[in-house]
Structures are given as C-alpha cells and as structure tokens.
Design an enzyme around this catalytic site. Sequence first.
Site, mmCIF file in Angstrom:
data_model
loop_
_atom_site.group_PDB
_atom_site.id
_atom_site.type_symbol
_atom_site.label_atom_id
_atom_site.label_comp_id
_atom_site.label_asym_id
_atom_site.label_seq_id
_atom_site.Cartn_x
_atom_site.Cartn_y
_atom_site.Cartn_z
ATOM 1 N N HIS A 205 7.582 -5.336 11.561
ATOM 2 C CA HIS A 205 6.773 -4.119 11.518
ATOM 3 C C HIS A 205 6.316 -3.737 12.931
ATOM 4 O O HIS A 205 5.142 -3.698 13.253
ATOM 5 C CB HIS A 205 5.558 -4.336 10.598
ATOM 6 C CG HIS A 205 4.840 -3.059 10.239
ATOM 7 N ND1 HIS A 205 3.810 -2.552 11.002
ATOM 8 C CD2 HIS A 205 4.974 -2.207 9.208
ATOM 9 C CE1 HIS A 205 3.350 -1.443 10.458
ATOM 10 N NE2 HIS A 205 4.047 -1.205 9.354
ATOM 11 N N HIS B 190 0.854 -1.181 0.000
ATOM 12 C CA HIS B 190 0.000 0.000 0.000
ATOM 13 C C HIS B 190 0.892 1.232 0.000
ATOM 14 O O HIS B 190 2.123 1.113 -0.012
ATOM 15 C CB HIS B 190 -0.954 -0.009 1.195
ATOM 16 C CG HIS B 190 -0.291 0.061 2.535
ATOM 17 N ND1 HIS B 190 0.520 -0.937 3.033
ATOM 18 C CD2 HIS B 190 -0.331 1.022 3.509
ATOM 19 C CE1 HIS B 190 0.948 -0.607 4.238
ATOM 20 N NE2 HIS B 190 0.452 0.579 4.539
ATOM 21 N N HIS C 228 -7.231 -2.423 5.654
ATOM 22 C CA HIS C 228 -6.432 -1.337 6.213
ATOM 23 C C HIS C 228 -7.174 -0.040 5.870
ATOM 24 O O HIS C 228 -8.033 -0.041 4.984
ATOM 25 C CB HIS C 228 -5.032 -1.377 5.586
ATOM 26 C CG HIS C 228 -4.006 -0.599 6.341
ATOM 27 N ND1 HIS C 228 -3.778 -0.754 7.686
ATOM 28 C CD2 HIS C 228 -3.122 0.352 5.915
ATOM 29 C CE1 HIS C 228 -2.799 0.056 8.060
ATOM 30 N NE2 HIS C 228 -2.387 0.742 7.012
ATOM 31 N N ASP D 71 0.342 -4.388 6.655
ATOM 32 C CA ASP D 71 -0.673 -3.658 7.413
ATOM 33 C C ASP D 71 -2.103 -4.134 7.131
ATOM 34 O O ASP D 71 -2.660 -3.886 6.056
ATOM 35 C CB ASP D 71 -0.568 -2.174 7.101
ATOM 36 C CG ASP D 71 0.773 -1.595 7.529
ATOM 37 O OD1 ASP D 71 1.709 -2.387 7.725
ATOM 38 O OD2 ASP D 71 0.873 -0.361 7.658
ATOM 39 N N ASP E 269 5.916 4.444 5.191
ATOM 40 C CA ASP E 269 6.903 3.481 5.674
ATOM 41 C C ASP E 269 6.980 2.247 4.783
ATOM 42 O O ASP E 269 7.844 1.394 4.985
ATOM 43 C CB ASP E 269 6.600 3.076 7.127
ATOM 44 C CG ASP E 269 5.171 2.614 7.357
ATOM 45 O OD1 ASP E 269 4.251 3.220 6.797
ATOM 46 O OD2 ASP E 269 4.978 1.655 8.126
ATOM 47 N N HIS E 270 6.098 2.158 3.783
ATOM 48 C CA HIS E 270 6.099 1.021 2.867
ATOM 49 C C HIS E 270 6.494 1.406 1.438
ATOM 50 O O HIS E 270 6.556 0.534 0.578
ATOM 51 C CB HIS E 270 4.720 0.360 2.852
ATOM 52 C CG HIS E 270 4.326 -0.200 4.178
ATOM 53 N ND1 HIS E 270 4.450 -1.531 4.507
ATOM 54 C CD2 HIS E 270 3.834 0.416 5.285
ATOM 55 C CE1 HIS E 270 4.041 -1.720 5.751
ATOM 56 N NE2 HIS E 270 3.661 -0.555 6.244
ATOM 57 N N HIS F 247 1.261 3.887 2.172
ATOM 58 C CA HIS F 247 1.737 4.611 3.347
ATOM 59 C C HIS F 247 3.259 4.713 3.283
ATOM 60 O O HIS F 247 3.941 3.809 2.793
ATOM 61 C CB HIS F 247 1.295 3.913 4.631
ATOM 62 C CG HIS F 247 -0.116 4.236 5.025
ATOM 63 N ND1 HIS F 247 -0.887 3.396 5.806
ATOM 64 C CD2 HIS F 247 -0.899 5.324 4.764
ATOM 65 C CE1 HIS F 247 -2.075 3.951 5.998
ATOM 66 N NE2 HIS F 247 -2.109 5.104 5.387
#
Length: 308
Positions: free
Chosen positions: A267, A63, A141, A209, A67-68, A65
């Site tokens: 994570h 996805h 999510h 997530d 941090d990914h 976000h």
Amino acid sequence: MSLRELVVLGTSSAVPTRRRNHNGYLLMWDGEGFLFDPGEGTQRQMVLAGLSAHDITWICLTHMHGDHCLGVPGVVQRIARDKVPHTVTATFPASGETYWRRLRHAAVFGDTDVIAERPLSGPVAELRAGELTLTARLLSHPVEAYGYRVQEPEGRRMLPERLEARGVRGPLVGRLQREGAVVAPDGSTVTLEECSEPRPGQSMAFIMDTRECEGIAPLAEGADLLVIESTFLSPEAALAEQYGHLTAAQAGRIAAEAGVRHLVLTHFSERYDVNDEPRFLAEAAASYSGPITLAHDLDRIRVPRRAR
C-alpha cells in the site's frame, strides 16, 4: 498437500501507477480463498495471476475507500458469470453498507445468490471459516476501518520417541490422534498428552489503512505472516498521522513488538517510485530483524512453515 499462500494482486494506495495496481490480496488457505480489499482492476489482476473466481470463498473489505473496494463489482459479476456454486461470504464495516449495496449492484448483470453478507460492527467480530477463525478488529482511519486475522486452531505434534517407548506404532498412532487415548500392546493406556506437545496454529494478519492504535497489536501478535500498509516514509510521518496511515518504520516496529515471523510491506503512496524501495526496507529493518518482503504486484508469498 495444503496450500497456504498469499497472491498479491495490487500494492498501490489511492492512485495506481504504471507498476502498481490498486490493492488486492488473495490468501489461499487449504481450500479457502480470502480476497482482501479488491481495488479497481482486481478481476484483470486475477487473470494475470492465473486465479479463478472459483478460488474465492470470502470477500473481506477493511473499509469503503475506493482503492480498497472498487473492484467489488467486477469480482461479484465474475462470480455470477462463472457460476461459482459455493457460498462467498462478504464482510465489510456495517457503517459502509450503503456503499456495499452500490458496489454489489453497480451494473446490469445476471446476478448470483451465493453472496452471503456479514456486516461488521463493534470493536471486535469473530467469524468461522471452516476450522479457521477470521477475527476483525476496529482500527483508526478517517472512516470506519477494520483489520483482519486468519487463525488456525492449536493442534498437537506427535513425539516419535515417546510413542516408541510406549509401543504405539502403525495404525495405533492414528487412533491415538483421533480418539485421544489407546491401549498399548502391553495393556497400558496411553493418552495423547503423553506422546505429543502443543503445536501452535498458523496465522496471517492483514492491516490496512490505519494510524497506530490499540487494535493493531492483537491482530499482529505472533502472526506467521503480517501484511501491513506502509504508505509513507518517515519524513512524511505527520502526513501519515493526519490521513490515518503508517510509515514503513512504524510497520517494522509493530512487527518487532508483535513477534511476527514474516513481514510484508504494501500500500505505497504514488509519490514514491522504484528508487525509493530500499528506503522502505531500511526503515522497517531498523526495528524488525526478521524476513521482510516489499510486495510487488503478482508476487506469491508462502505462509511460513509452522513454528516448532
């Protein structure tokens, strides 16, 4: 010799810490290199791990976000700078394509034409990676997110005692494997099914997530290696549900119910420190009795040998 190994580049969640970089995981599998969720700092972590841009054949985002995915610009620019000649397929939720474009062209650089984009839509998508199948399934999510499964096709395991009984030896064994049937020295026809048994293909599942949802089970089912988020501990279960995450206890239960062979927890929220690590292991182990690795940056984790 085949190499099937997960190189962990980062293990933190939204905020990196002194010990944990943002996400990043490179699965090396017989010449394929699946880079999952390259967060900020991935390019440098690859250098520390002794990896090259040439090792990457897939970039797989769960996805959009930060941090990914905030490592995408550096990774793509390194692929261009190092003149990687092969195709690098990029998968990401189609709903996040605007963000992908911004990351893909985040700065001025000498571009590359080897990036092939495969946006994901719908509840399930299947892609081919050589002989492997890469399956993406929709998770739960606050933004659209997918989990992934890398699956090797089923094969056959030769049975020496049956081969010997039929007089199939030497080069005949190779022909039997390639052609499915051979004529034995006594003139009889021997089939592959007579002298072998099904051998399950190896698999790896990558689940980031998400709260618990129906997409998880088919991704994790029977996986040799399950890499799964465990952002929170059980006292924060309500928070995990609210923000679309899992606890270590839930990750352990998922692994147990799916019959996973090796569980990798990762994570982790920045609220926890090194002293909390035994708690994550204990929560997961309450349900799952197999081997558990609590991931640390730059770990190398082998995919377990094929189940017999």
